[in-house]
Motif scaffolding. Structure first.
Motif, PDB file in Angstrom:
ATOM      1  N   MET A 118      32.286  45.946  46.309  1.00 28.72           N
ATOM      2  CA  MET A 118      33.375  46.157  45.567  1.00 28.72           C
ATOM      3  C   MET A 118      33.173  45.403  44.302  1.00 28.72           C
ATOM      4  SD  MET A 118      37.301  45.781  45.670  1.00 28.72           S
ATOM      5  CE  MET A 118      37.445  45.960  47.428  1.00 28.72           C
ATOM      6  N   ASN A 119      33.401  45.987  42.979  1.00 23.93           N
ATOM      7  CA  ASN A 119      33.406  45.233  41.946  1.00 23.93           C
ATOM      8  C   ASN A 119      34.643  44.404  41.571  1.00 23.93           C
ATOM      9  OD1 ASN A 119      33.303  44.374  39.095  1.00 23.93           O
ATOM     10  ND2 ASN A 119      32.507  46.263  38.251  1.00 23.93           N
ATOM     11  N   LYS A 120      34.450  42.942  41.531  1.00 23.05           N
ATOM     12  CA  LYS A 120      35.419  42.156  41.198  1.00 23.05           C
ATOM     13  C   LYS A 120      36.674  42.603  40.313  1.00 23.05           C
ATOM     14  CE  LYS A 120      35.166  38.277  38.974  1.00 23.05           C
ATOM     15  NZ  LYS A 120      34.621  36.894  38.656  1.00 23.05           N
ATOM     16  N   THR A 121      36.336  43.585  39.287  1.00 28.12           N
ATOM     17  CA  THR A 121      37.249  43.999  38.180  1.00 28.12           C
ATOM     18  C   THR A 121      38.118  45.151  38.904  1.00 28.12           C
ATOM     19  OG1 THR A 121      35.441  45.428  37.291  1.00 28.12           O
ATOM     20  CG2 THR A 121      36.113  43.356  36.034  1.00 28.12           C
ATOM     21  N   ASP A 122      37.646  45.626  40.199  1.00 31.99           N
ATOM     22  CA  ASP A 122      38.544  46.533  40.620  1.00 31.99           C
ATOM     23  C   ASP A 122      39.758  46.128  41.198  1.00 31.99           C
ATOM     24  OD1 ASP A 122      36.521  48.523  40.056  1.00 31.99           O
ATOM     25  OD2 ASP A 122      35.666  48.475  41.929  1.00 31.99           O
ATOM     26  N   THR A 123      39.898  44.709  41.549  1.00 33.77           N
ATOM     27  CA  THR A 123      41.031  44.374  42.087  1.00 33.77           C
ATOM     28  C   THR A 123      41.601  42.985  41.307  1.00 33.77           C
ATOM     29  OG1 THR A 123      39.610  42.834  43.537  1.00 33.77           O
ATOM     30  CG2 THR A 123      40.163  44.894  44.527  1.00 33.77           C
ATOM     31  N   SER A 124      40.828  42.716  40.271  1.00 35.23           N
ATOM     32  CA  SER A 124      41.264  41.531  39.408  1.00 35.23           C
ATOM     33  C   SER A 124      42.516  41.588  38.966  1.00 35.23           C
ATOM     34  CB  SER A 124      40.383  41.080  38.463  1.00 35.23           C
ATOM     35  OG  SER A 124      39.197  40.632  38.969  1.00 35.23           O
ATOM     36  N   LEU A 125      43.468  40.480  38.952  1.00 36.77           N
ATOM     37  CA  LEU A 125      44.895  40.724  38.325  1.00 36.77           C
ATOM     38  C   LEU A 125      44.643  40.368  36.613  1.00 36.77           C
ATOM     39  CD1 LEU A 125      47.177  39.420  40.843  1.00 36.77           C
ATOM     40  CD2 LEU A 125      46.758  41.717  40.228  1.00 36.77           C
ATOM     41  N   ALA A 126      43.846  39.535  36.250  1.00 41.45           N
ATOM     42  CA  ALA A 126      43.426  39.113  34.939  1.00 41.45           C
ATOM     43  C   ALA A 126      41.956  39.463  34.747  1.00 41.45           C
ATOM     44  CB  ALA A 126      43.726  37.602  34.868  1.00 41.45           C
ATOM     45  N   LEU A 127      41.740  39.847  33.242  1.00 44.16           N
ATOM     46  CA  LEU A 127      40.389  40.554  33.170  1.00 44.16           C
ATOM     47  C   LEU A 127      39.859  39.606  31.639  1.00 44.16           C
ATOM     48  CD1 LEU A 127      41.310  44.232  33.520  1.00 44.16           C
ATOM     49  CD2 LEU A 127      39.906  42.713  35.277  1.00 44.16           C
ATOM     50  N   THR A 128      38.550  39.478  31.817  1.00 42.24           N
ATOM     51  CA  THR A 128      38.070  39.130  30.483  1.00 42.24           C
ATOM     52  C   THR A 128      37.874  40.294  29.301  1.00 42.24           C
ATOM     53  OG1 THR A 128      35.706  39.667  30.787  1.00 42.24           O
ATOM     54  CG2 THR A 128      36.458  37.744  31.411  1.00 42.24           C
ATOM     55  N   MET A 129      37.763  40.071  28.186  1.00 43.82           N
ATOM     56  CA  MET A 129      37.884  41.321  27.252  1.00 43.82           C
ATOM     57  C   MET A 129      36.827  42.135  27.538  1.00 43.82           C
ATOM     58  SD  MET A 129      38.474  39.651  23.091  1.00 43.82           S
ATOM     59  CE  MET A 129      36.955  38.938  23.162  1.00 43.82           C
ATOM     60  N   LYS A 130      35.760  41.868  27.861  1.00 44.16           N
ATOM     61  CA  LYS A 130      34.446  42.781  28.451  1.00 44.16           C
ATOM     62  C   LYS A 130      34.980  43.621  29.501  1.00 44.16           C
ATOM     63  CE  LYS A 130      30.801  40.499  26.034  1.00 44.16           C
ATOM     64  NZ  LYS A 130      29.234  39.983  26.249  1.00 44.16           N
ATOM     65  N   ASP A 131      35.375  42.850  30.640  1.00 46.88           N
ATOM     66  CA  ASP A 131      35.971  43.611  31.768  1.00 46.88           C
ATOM     67  C   ASP A 131      37.171  44.623  31.459  1.00 46.88           C
ATOM     68  OD1 ASP A 131      33.923  42.562  33.427  1.00 46.88           O
ATOM     69  OD2 ASP A 131      35.148  40.797  34.117  1.00 46.88           O
ATOM     70  N   ALA A 132      37.872  44.181  30.682  1.00 48.66           N
ATOM     71  CA  ALA A 132      38.929  44.809  30.186  1.00 48.66           C
ATOM     72  C   ALA A 132      38.577  46.238  29.420  1.00 48.66           C
ATOM     73  CB  ALA A 132      39.915  44.248  29.293  1.00 48.66           C
ATOM     74  N   ALA A 133      37.481  46.137  28.633  1.00 46.56           N
ATOM     75  CA  ALA A 133      37.164  47.107  27.749  1.00 46.56           C
ATOM     76  C   ALA A 133      36.328  48.055  28.654  1.00 46.56           C
ATOM     77  CB  ALA A 133      36.146  46.685  26.822  1.00 46.56           C
ATOM     78  N   LYS A 134      35.584  47.582  29.548  1.00 46.67           N
ATOM     79  CA  LYS A 134      34.767  48.641  30.736  1.00 46.67           C
ATOM     80  C   LYS A 134      35.922  49.546  31.557  1.00 46.67           C
ATOM     81  CE  LYS A 134      31.394  48.092  34.166  1.00 46.67           C
ATOM     82  NZ  LYS A 134      30.678  47.116  35.066  1.00 46.67           N
ATOM     83  N   LEU A 135      37.114  48.641  32.000  1.00 46.84           N
ATOM     84  CA  LEU A 135      38.254  49.131  32.720  1.00 46.84           C
ATOM     85  C   LEU A 135      38.821  50.534  32.046  1.00 46.84           C
ATOM     86  CD1 LEU A 135      39.904  49.199  35.276  1.00 46.84           C
ATOM     87  CD2 LEU A 135      41.459  47.802  34.084  1.00 46.84           C
ATOM     88  N   VAL A 136      39.023  50.411  30.703  1.00 44.67           N
ATOM     89  CA  VAL A 136      39.834  51.325  29.969  1.00 44.67           C
ATOM     90  C   VAL A 136      38.717  52.378  29.248  1.00 44.67           C
ATOM     91  CG1 VAL A 136      41.944  50.180  29.896  1.00 44.67           C
ATOM     92  CG2 VAL A 136      40.461  49.892  28.187  1.00 44.67           C
ATOM     93  N   GLY A 137      37.447  51.910  29.254  1.00 41.07           N
ATOM     94  CA  GLY A 137      36.631  52.766  28.708  1.00 41.07           C
ATOM     95  C   GLY A 137      36.351  52.601  27.159  1.00 41.07           C
ATOM     96  N   VAL A 138      36.575  51.487  26.638  1.00 41.27           N
ATOM     97  CA  VAL A 138      36.543  51.274  25.015  1.00 41.27           C
ATOM     98  C   VAL A 138      35.488  50.088  24.849  1.00 41.27           C
ATOM     99  CG1 VAL A 138      38.861  52.247  24.618  1.00 41.27           C
ATOM    100  CG2 VAL A 138      38.464  49.762  24.945  1.00 41.27           C
TER     101      VAL A 138
END
Length: 59
Positions: free
Chosen positions: A1-21
């Motif tokens: 499982m990827n850590k960003t799948d459950t993290s409550l707080a994200l880095t800018m890069k992880d946030a961008a990946k999550l929402v696809g921008v």
């Protein structure tokens, strides 16, 4: 499982990946106040739920 799948707080890069921008879109959102951030130690992080809501994703 990827850590960003459950993290409550994200880095800018992880946030961008999550929402696809590009991470620069996230940076602009932070600078304009559209995307909230929190200071966690030395890092500025983006809370998952407010990020998703800013992109119109119900959680």
């Amino acid at each position: 499982m990827n850590k960003t799948d459950t993290s409550l707080a994200l880095t800018m890069k992880d946030a961008a990946k999550l929402v696809g921008v590009d991470y620069r879109t996230i940076k602009l959102g932070i600078e304009s106040g559209t995307i909230p951030t929190v200071q966690l130690g030395p890092r500025r992080m983006i809370p998952r739920v407010p990020l998703l809501r800013a992109f119109g994703i119900d959680v």
